[in-house]
Design a protein around this motif. Structure first.
Motif, PDB file in Angstrom:
ATOM      1  N   SER A  12       0.803  -1.122  -0.083  1.00 24.56           N
ATOM      2  CA  SER A  12      -0.083   0.123  -0.027  1.00 24.56           C
ATOM      3  C   SER A  12       0.956   0.982   0.012  1.00 24.56           C
ATOM      4  O   SER A  12       1.850   1.280   0.938  1.00 24.56           O
ATOM      5  CB  SER A  12      -0.841   0.083   1.195  1.00 24.56           C
ATOM      6  N   ILE A  13       0.773   2.239  -0.992  1.00 25.85           N
ATOM      7  CA  ILE A  13       1.604   3.370  -1.157  1.00 25.85           C
ATOM      8  C   ILE A  13       0.696   4.451  -1.245  1.00 25.85           C
ATOM      9  O   ILE A  13      -0.467   4.410  -1.777  1.00 25.85           O
ATOM     10  CB  ILE A  13       2.607   3.115  -2.203  1.00 25.85           C
ATOM     11  N   GLN A  14       1.223   5.693  -1.326  1.00 25.02           N
ATOM     12  CA  GLN A  14       0.519   6.865  -1.634  1.00 25.02           C
ATOM     13  C   GLN A  14       0.938   7.380  -3.228  1.00 25.02           C
ATOM     14  O   GLN A  14       2.150   6.746  -3.675  1.00 25.02           O
ATOM     15  CB  GLN A  14       1.018   8.272  -1.092  1.00 25.02           C
ATOM     16  N   GLU A  15       0.094   7.888  -3.747  1.00 26.15           N
ATOM     17  CA  GLU A  15       0.122   8.262  -5.214  1.00 26.15           C
ATOM     18  C   GLU A  15       1.483   9.134  -5.218  1.00 26.15           C
ATOM     19  O   GLU A  15       1.424   9.945  -4.498  1.00 26.15           O
ATOM     20  CB  GLU A  15      -1.116   9.160  -5.604  1.00 26.15           C
ATOM     21  N   GLU A  17       4.301   7.672  -5.269  1.00 28.64           N
ATOM     22  CA  GLU A  17       5.527   6.952  -4.791  1.00 28.64           C
ATOM     23  C   GLU A  17       5.741   5.990  -5.917  1.00 28.64           C
ATOM     24  O   GLU A  17       4.985   5.767  -6.669  1.00 28.64           O
ATOM     25  CB  GLU A  17       5.149   6.402  -3.348  1.00 28.64           C
ATOM     26  N   ARG A  80       0.063   5.771  -9.685  1.00 24.99           N
ATOM     27  CA  ARG A  80      -1.058   6.428  -9.728  1.00 24.99           C
ATOM     28  C   ARG A  80      -2.373   5.767  -9.211  1.00 24.99           C
ATOM     29  O   ARG A  80      -2.035   4.269  -9.137  1.00 24.99           O
ATOM     30  CB  ARG A  80      -1.673   6.704 -11.261  1.00 24.99           C
ATOM     31  N   ALA A  81      -3.303   6.280  -8.655  1.00 22.37           N
ATOM     32  CA  ALA A  81      -4.371   5.440  -8.078  1.00 22.37           C
ATOM     33  C   ALA A  81      -5.054   4.376  -9.198  1.00 22.37           C
ATOM     34  O   ALA A  81      -5.298   3.372  -8.742  1.00 22.37           O
ATOM     35  CB  ALA A  81      -5.661   6.182  -7.824  1.00 22.37           C
ATOM     36  N   THR A  84      -3.747   0.609  -8.941  1.00 23.34           N
ATOM     37  CA  THR A  84      -4.372  -0.048  -7.998  1.00 23.34           C
ATOM     38  C   THR A  84      -4.890  -1.558  -8.651  1.00 23.34           C
ATOM     39  O   THR A  84      -5.769  -1.533  -9.782  1.00 23.34           O
ATOM     40  CB  THR A  84      -5.575   0.707  -7.134  1.00 23.34           C
ATOM     41  N   SER A 109      -2.245  -1.529  -3.744  1.00 26.17           N
ATOM     42  CA  SER A 109      -3.125  -0.238  -3.526  1.00 26.17           C
ATOM     43  C   SER A 109      -2.432   1.054  -3.373  1.00 26.17           C
ATOM     44  O   SER A 109      -1.246   1.225  -2.753  1.00 26.17           O
ATOM     45  CB  SER A 109      -3.925  -0.560  -2.347  1.00 26.17           C
ATOM     46  N   VAL A 110      -2.971   2.023  -4.357  1.00 25.36           N
ATOM     47  CA  VAL A 110      -2.270   3.155  -4.626  1.00 25.36           C
ATOM     48  C   VAL A 110      -3.461   4.106  -4.062  1.00 25.36           C
ATOM     49  O   VAL A 110      -4.515   4.324  -4.862  1.00 25.36           O
ATOM     50  CB  VAL A 110      -2.090   3.589  -6.043  1.00 25.36           C
ATOM     51  N   LYS A 111      -3.152   4.844  -2.921  1.00 25.67           N
ATOM     52  CA  LYS A 111      -4.261   5.730  -2.286  1.00 25.67           C
ATOM     53  C   LYS A 111      -3.768   7.171  -2.766  1.00 25.67           C
ATOM     54  O   LYS A 111      -2.676   7.738  -2.860  1.00 25.67           O
ATOM     55  CB  LYS A 111      -3.961   5.634  -0.942  1.00 25.67           C
ATOM     56  N   PRO A 112      -4.882   7.847  -3.358  1.00 26.93           N
ATOM     57  CA  PRO A 112      -4.920   9.315  -3.755  1.00 26.93           C
ATOM     58  C   PRO A 112      -4.540  10.270  -2.794  1.00 26.93           C
ATOM     59  O   PRO A 112      -4.671   9.873  -1.575  1.00 26.93           O
ATOM     60  CB  PRO A 112      -6.261   9.384  -4.409  1.00 26.93           C
TER      61      PRO A 112
END
Lengths: 112, 115
Positions: A12-15, A17, A80-81, A84, A109-112
Motif C-alpha cells: 500500500s503506497i501513496q500516489e 510514490e 497513480r490510483a 491499483t 493499493s495506491v491511495k490518492p
C-alpha cells in the motif's frame, strides 16, 4: 505447483510514490512476464523479459532479471490510483512448449 | 483485433452437477491455455493446447475435468461432477506461436460458484 513466489503479498503506497514487487522462481526459464489484473477482470500483459536480458523499460515500468539469483523485480514509478491492481509474474520454460506458470501475485493499493 | 471471448461470464451450479465453459481465442493463435484462479491466488494452469493437440495437462483433474479444442480453434472445458472446491474463475488465454517469447492474451473469465 506454482513456480513463482512473489513478495510482498500486499503493498500500500501513496500516489506519486514508487512501487517495487519481486518475483523468485525455481528452475531455468526462457522468459519472465509480468501481468496486471484489475478486480474481477482478466489479466493484461505488461512486459516480457527474455532470459538473456537484464533490464527492460516500458513507460513507467522497469523490470530487471537476475538469472543467477532466479529473481525479477517490477518497479512502477510515480504511481497513480489507477495502478491499483494485482500484479503477477509468469515464467515460461525451455523445452515445455511455452508453458506459462504464474506466481501468487502482489496486491498493490495506491491511495490518492 | 477482437480479443479472447469466453462464455458464460457467470455460472452458479449445485455440487455434482456438470458445467461447460467455452473459449474463442484470437484468430490465428495456435496456443490456447485454460487456467483456474481461486480467489486470492494466482492462475493455475489446467491445460495447454497447441492447435488441437495437448501440450500439457499435468494439473488437470482428469477424473472430473475434460477439455477439447476441435479443429484447433474454439475450446470447451467441462467439469462433471462439480465439487465445492471447483468454485473459481476459469480463464482462457491464447498466444500466437508456442508461447515462446510472446505474450498471452486473456479473456474476461467465467466465474463459477458451486453451492
Amino acid at each position: 505447483s506454482q513456480q513463482g513466489e512473489e513478495d510482498p503479498q500486499a503493498l500500500s503506497i501513496q500516489e506519486g510514490e514508487n512501487a517495487t514487487m519481486n518475483c523468485s522462481y525455481k528452475t531455468s526459464i526462457n522468459n519472465l512476464q509480468w501481468y496486471r489484473q484489475n478486480s474481477g477482470r482478466g489479466l493484461v500483459h505488461l512486459i516480457l523479459i527474455r532470459s538473456n536480458e537484464r533490464e527492460k523499460h516500458s513507460g513507467r515500468l522497469r523490470v530487471t532479471l537476475d538469472t543467477s539469483k532466479k529473481s525479477s523485480s517490477l518497479l512502477i514509478t510515480a504511481s497513480r490510483a489507477a495502478d491499483t491492481a494485482s500484479y503477477f509474474c509468469a515464467t515460461s520454460f525451455y523445452n515445455q512448449g511455452g508453458k506459462l506458470i504464474f506466481g501468487q501475485g502482489t496486491e498493490l493499493s495506491v491511495k490518492p | 483485433e477482437a480479443g479472447v471471448a469466453q462464455s458464460p461470464r457467470y455460472k452458479i451450479i449445485e455440487k455434482r452437477q456438470s458445467v461447460a465453459f467455452w473459449c474463442n481465442p484470437i484468430s490465428g493463435h495456435a496456443t490456447l491455455y485454460w487456467y483456474q484462479q481461486i480467489l486470492g491466488q494466482g492462475p493455475k494452469l489446467l491445460i495447454q493446447f497447441q492447435n488441437n493437440g495437448v501440450v500439457d495437462d499435468s494439473q488437470l483433474p482428469k477424473d472430473r475435468f475434460s477439455a477439447e479444442r476441435l479443429k484447433g480453434v474454439d475450446s470447451t472445458l467441462k467439469i462433471q461432477p462439480a465439487k465445492l472446491e471447483d468454485s473459481a474463475v476459469y480463464l482462457c488465454a491464447s498466444s500466437s506461436w508456442l508461447g515462446l517469447n510472446t505474450e498471452a492474451f486473456f479473456g474476461q473469465g467465467t466465474r463459477l460458484t458451486v453451492v
